[in-house]
Design a protein around this motif. Structure first.
Motif, PDB file in Angstrom:
ATOM      1  N   LYS A  28      -9.212  16.083   0.427  1.00 42.51           N
ATOM      2  CA  LYS A  28     -10.439  16.672   0.974  1.00 42.51           C
ATOM      3  C   LYS A  28     -10.602  16.413   2.468  1.00 42.51           C
ATOM      4  N   LEU A  29      -9.603  15.806   3.107  1.00 40.86           N
ATOM      5  CA  LEU A  29      -9.734  15.412   4.507  1.00 40.86           C
ATOM      6  C   LEU A  29      -9.521  16.567   5.472  1.00 40.86           C
ATOM      7  N   GLY A  30     -10.377  16.612   6.495  1.00 45.65           N
ATOM      8  CA  GLY A  30     -10.167  17.499   7.634  1.00 45.65           C
ATOM      9  C   GLY A  30      -9.324  16.765   8.677  1.00 45.65           C
ATOM     10  N   THR A  31      -9.011  17.435   9.765  1.00 41.00           N
ATOM     11  CA  THR A  31      -8.141  16.863  10.789  1.00 41.00           C
ATOM     12  C   THR A  31      -8.705  15.571  11.371  1.00 41.00           C
ATOM     13  N   SER A  32      -9.966  15.565  11.764  1.00 36.88           N
ATOM     14  CA  SER A  32     -10.546  14.358  12.367  1.00 36.88           C
ATOM     15  C   SER A  32     -10.631  13.230  11.345  1.00 36.88           C
ATOM     16  N   GLU A  33     -10.868  13.577  10.081  1.00 38.26           N
ATOM     17  CA  GLU A  33     -10.939  12.553   9.041  1.00 38.26           C
ATOM     18  C   GLU A  33      -9.563  11.930   8.783  1.00 38.26           C
ATOM     19  N   LYS A  34      -8.510  12.695   8.971  1.00 35.01           N
ATOM     20  CA  LYS A  34      -7.154  12.139   8.803  1.00 35.01           C
ATOM     21  C   LYS A  34      -6.887  11.056   9.847  1.00 35.01           C
ATOM     22  N   ASN A  35      -7.384  11.253  11.054  1.00 38.15           N
ATOM     23  CA  ASN A  35      -7.252  10.216  12.091  1.00 38.15           C
ATOM     24  C   ASN A  35      -8.047   8.969  11.715  1.00 38.15           C
ATOM     25  N   LEU A  36      -9.236   9.162  11.178  1.00 37.15           N
ATOM     26  CA  LEU A  36     -10.064   8.050  10.728  1.00 37.15           C
ATOM     27  C   LEU A  36      -9.357   7.280   9.609  1.00 37.15           C
ATOM     28  N   LEU A  37      -8.718   7.998   8.702  1.00 36.49           N
ATOM     29  CA  LEU A  37      -7.989   7.351   7.621  1.00 36.49           C
ATOM     30  C   LEU A  37      -6.890   6.443   8.172  1.00 36.49           C
ATOM     31  N   LYS A  38      -6.159   6.916   9.150  1.00 38.22           N
ATOM     32  CA  LYS A  38      -5.093   6.091   9.740  1.00 38.22           C
ATOM     33  C   LYS A  38      -5.666   4.803  10.334  1.00 38.22           C
ATOM     34  N   GLU A  39      -6.828   4.899  10.976  1.00 32.66           N
ATOM     35  CA  GLU A  39      -7.482   3.702  11.516  1.00 32.66           C
ATOM     36  C   GLU A  39      -7.866   2.737  10.400  1.00 32.66           C
ATOM     37  N   GLN A  40      -8.369   3.288   9.294  1.00 34.90           N
ATOM     38  CA  GLN A  40      -8.770   2.444   8.163  1.00 34.90           C
ATOM     39  C   GLN A  40      -7.548   1.756   7.555  1.00 34.90           C
ATOM     40  N   GLU A  41      -6.448   2.476   7.452  1.00 31.38           N
ATOM     41  CA  GLU A  41      -5.229   1.894   6.895  1.00 31.38           C
ATOM     42  C   GLU A  41      -4.709   0.762   7.782  1.00 31.38           C
ATOM     43  N   GLU A  42      -4.837   0.926   9.092  1.00 28.35           N
ATOM     44  CA  GLU A  42      -4.429  -0.145  10.004  1.00 28.35           C
ATOM     45  C   GLU A  42      -5.307  -1.386   9.816  1.00 28.35           C
ATOM     46  N   LYS A  43      -6.591  -1.181   9.504  1.00 28.50           N
ATOM     47  CA  LYS A  43      -7.512  -2.306   9.307  1.00 28.50           C
ATOM     48  C   LYS A  43      -7.170  -3.126   8.070  1.00 28.50           C
ATOM     49  N   VAL A  44      -6.672  -2.485   7.019  1.00 29.95           N
ATOM     50  CA  VAL A  44      -6.383  -3.232   5.790  1.00 29.95           C
ATOM     51  C   VAL A  44      -5.015  -3.908   5.829  1.00 29.95           C
ATOM     52  N   ALA A  45      -4.169  -3.511   6.772  1.00 27.54           N
ATOM     53  CA  ALA A  45      -2.844  -4.134   6.888  1.00 27.54           C
ATOM     54  C   ALA A  45      -3.027  -5.626   7.154  1.00 27.54           C
ATOM     55  N   PRO A  46      -2.198  -6.471   6.601  1.00 29.30           N
ATOM     56  CA  PRO A  46      -0.909  -6.186   5.960  1.00 29.30           C
ATOM     57  C   PRO A  46      -0.997  -5.927   4.458  1.00 29.30           C
ATOM     58  N   ALA A  47      -2.187  -5.794   3.910  1.00 31.80           N
ATOM     59  CA  ALA A  47      -2.298  -5.479   2.480  1.00 31.80           C
ATOM     60  C   ALA A  47      -1.638  -4.131   2.213  1.00 31.80           C
ATOM     61  N   THR A  48      -1.079  -3.985   1.032  1.00 32.57           N
ATOM     62  CA  THR A  48      -0.487  -2.698   0.685  1.00 32.57           C
ATOM     63  C   THR A  48      -1.596  -1.705   0.368  1.00 32.57           C
ATOM     64  N   TYR A  49      -1.292  -0.446   0.597  1.00 33.73           N
ATOM     65  CA  TYR A  49      -2.269   0.594   0.294  1.00 33.73           C
ATOM     66  C   TYR A  49      -1.554   1.853  -0.167  1.00 33.73           C
ATOM     67  N   PHE A  50      -2.322   2.678  -0.861  1.00 31.83           N
ATOM     68  CA  PHE A  50      -1.838   3.952  -1.373  1.00 31.83           C
ATOM     69  C   PHE A  50      -2.863   5.019  -1.033  1.00 31.83           C
ATOM     70  N   GLU A  51      -2.413   6.259  -0.991  1.00 29.02           N
ATOM     71  CA  GLU A  51      -3.292   7.406  -0.815  1.00 29.02           C
ATOM     72  C   GLU A  51      -3.175   8.270  -2.064  1.00 29.02           C
ATOM     73  N   VAL A  52      -4.310   8.784  -2.547  1.00 32.20           N
ATOM     74  CA  VAL A  52      -4.298   9.703  -3.681  1.00 32.20           C
ATOM     75  C   VAL A  52      -5.315  10.809  -3.452  1.00 32.20           C
ATOM     76  N   GLY A  53      -5.058  11.924  -4.079  1.00 33.32           N
ATOM     77  CA  GLY A  53      -5.977  13.051  -4.057  1.00 33.32           C
ATOM     78  C   GLY A  53      -5.745  13.876  -5.304  1.00 33.32           C
ATOM     79  N   LEU A  54      -6.799  14.360  -5.872  1.00 29.56           N
ATOM     80  CA  LEU A  54      -6.717  15.074  -7.140  1.00 29.56           C
ATOM     81  C   LEU A  54      -5.730  16.239  -7.072  1.00 29.56           C
ATOM     82  N   LYS A  55      -5.648  16.894  -5.934  1.00 30.88           N
ATOM     83  CA  LYS A  55      -4.770  18.059  -5.801  1.00 30.88           C
ATOM     84  C   LYS A  55      -3.397  17.699  -5.247  1.00 30.88           C
ATOM     85  N   LYS A  56      -3.075  16.415  -5.186  1.00 35.49           N
ATOM     86  CA  LYS A  56      -1.790  15.970  -4.631  1.00 35.49           C
ATOM     87  C   LYS A  56      -1.086  15.075  -5.641  1.00 35.49           C
ATOM     88  N   GLU A  57      -0.562  15.691  -6.674  1.00 33.29           N
ATOM     89  CA  GLU A  57       0.102  14.968  -7.766  1.00 33.29           C
ATOM     90  C   GLU A  57       1.205  14.053  -7.257  1.00 33.29           C
TER      91      GLU A  57
END
Length: 189
Positions: free
Chosen positions: A145-174
């Motif tokens: 459901k992410l738009g372009t600007s939200e994708k940049n925000l997601l990358k920032e959030q992923e950097e914040k949780v590092a070094p913890a592992t993380y995954f991305e999921v979306g209902l339409k992305k099997e």
């Protein structure tokens, strides 16, 4: 991952008190703020549209719901920890018992809505899991459901949780569910 993984799924029970918890097989669970998409994520993992009930209204899950996977382990759908706050001192009841007294719990997946900022409650909950020595990873939901600007925000959030592992999921992305399925199996066995 074996081809038949996550193919045999059976709802076992809803536990409303700690005496109803199951310890006969290992389990993993998904936790997060209310309305983050816990039940939807489980349905996506299991490739079943309506296996766990979903709702637009937050806070509908009131019990620990056990799904037996391939007769080997449980996936548990559990109540969220609120919209914005998590206070360890006030955390009580079913979920406290489930996390602190559950010898079958092998891993927690801490869900974050990819369209929202991480809140102190998310960090505090991760700290709580670390103190309990429960392995955890972050899962960013709703990435489809992410738009372009939200994708940049997601990358920032992923950097914040590092070094913890993380995954991305979306209902339409099997395809995104495969990495998560593999991690679950590694955590269990």
């Amino acid at each position: 991952m074996p081809k038949n993984s996550f193919s045999k799924v059976e709802f076992v029970r809803s536990a409303y008190r700690k005496e109803d918890f199951l310890f006969d097989r290992p389990c993993v669970t998904f936790l997060g703020r209310s309305n983050v998409g816990k039940s939807t994520l489980i349905n996506g993992l299991l490739r079943r549209k309506n296996f766990m009930k979903t709702s637009k209204t937050a806070g509908q899950t009131k019990s620990v719901n056990y799904a037996l996977i391939d007769e080997k382990f449980y996936l548990c759908d559990v109540p969220g920890y609120g919209f914005a706050t998590f206070a360890r001192d006030n955390f009580a009841g079913l979920m406290k018992d489930f996390l602190e007294e559950n010898r079958a719990l092998k891993k927690v997946y801490l869900l974050i809505d990819s369209r929202r900022l991480l809140l102190p409650a998310d960090d505090e909950f991760a700290d709580y899991l670390e103190d309990l020595k429960i392995p955890y990873s972050f899962v960013f939901t709703k990435v489809d459901k992410l738009g372009t600007s939200e994708k940049n925000l997601l990358k920032e959030q992923e950097e914040k949780v590092a070094p913890a592992t993380y995954f991305e999921v979306g209902l339409k992305k099997e395809n995104l569910y495969e990495a998560l399925r593999s991690d679950i199996l590694k955590s269990i066995f």
